[in-house]
Design a protein around this motif. Structure first.
Motif: not given
Length: 219
Positions: A128-129, A154, A163-164, A168-170, A173-174, A188
């Motif tokens: 996703f990155y 990610i 990823p915090d 991107l709103n992980y 997405l999760f 990760c």
């Protein structure tokens, strides 16, 4: 979905010298095949089902058509060798910011290659990155290629930290991945802001406890 190390990479050849894989490099077929044999040994002994095969950087004097043909032929070879071991070949588009010369940079190009090869054990490794940097709208990109995606990675964007934070709103997405029934792995691949352990706090809400609760994500 599951968080874990469900994937290894085949040797990219001389990383220190700037090489980023051999699969798309005309004239390097012998080295590529040796890298596949090495990867088979490690994957088999580790019980790891997926192997990322890096395309390599564009090289002077080799047109993209010749590189693509070489890439297809080498991926087909890798798929045949891996099939005997129950392994899957993974290909990953990488953004042009981190690797300006990398051959495979777009999700759509990766999906076209997988579709053209038609081998059941070749899939796309969607980071996703990288996808966010190369066009964004990552959830739509995921849905467009869902059937050909075999692994997700990610990192925070743009700094490639935990990823915090970032674009991107992980958490969302999760939730979408779970709702869509994605049952693959989430790797990760980021640079911790400080230490690895100090940066793992983001993961706490997604850890599955003894009773299998908390987000439905297995650590």
């Amino acid at each position: 979905m599951y968080f874990d190390a469900g994937l290894i990479s085949a040797p990219p050849d001389d990383w220190a010298a700037g090489e980023r894989g051999l699969a798309a490099l005309p004239g390097r077929e012998a080295g590529f095949r040796q890298s596949i044999e090495t990867a088979l040994v490690y994957a088999d002994r580790l019980g790891c089902p997926r192997v990322h095969v890096m395309a390599g950087n564009a090289i002077a004097g080799a047109g993209r058509k010749a590189m693509r043909e070489t890439y297809l032929a080498n991926l087909a070879h890798a798929a045949r060798r891996f099939a005997d071991y129950g392994l899957t070949v993974m290909i990953e588009p990488i953004n042009t910011r981190d690797m300006p010369d990398y051959f495979l940079t777009e999700q759509c190009a990766a999906h076209d290659l997988v579709a053209e090869l038609g081998a059941p054990n070749i899939a796309v490794q969607m980071d996703f990155y990288h996808a966010q940097i190369m066009g964004g709208d990552v959830w739509t990109q995921f849905l467009a290629g869902r059937d050909r995606i075999g692994h997700i990675q990610i990192a925070g964007v743009p700094e490639r930290h935990e990823p915090d934070t970032g674009e991107l709103n992980y958490a969302w997405l999760f939730q979408q991945l779970n709702a869509a029934g994605y049952d693959g792995w989430v790797g990760c691949e980021y640079r911790p802001r400080t230490s690895t352990q100090a940066g793992l706090g983001w993961f706490a809400p997604w850890r599955v406890g003894p009773r299998g609760r908390s987000g439905g994500v297995k650590a």
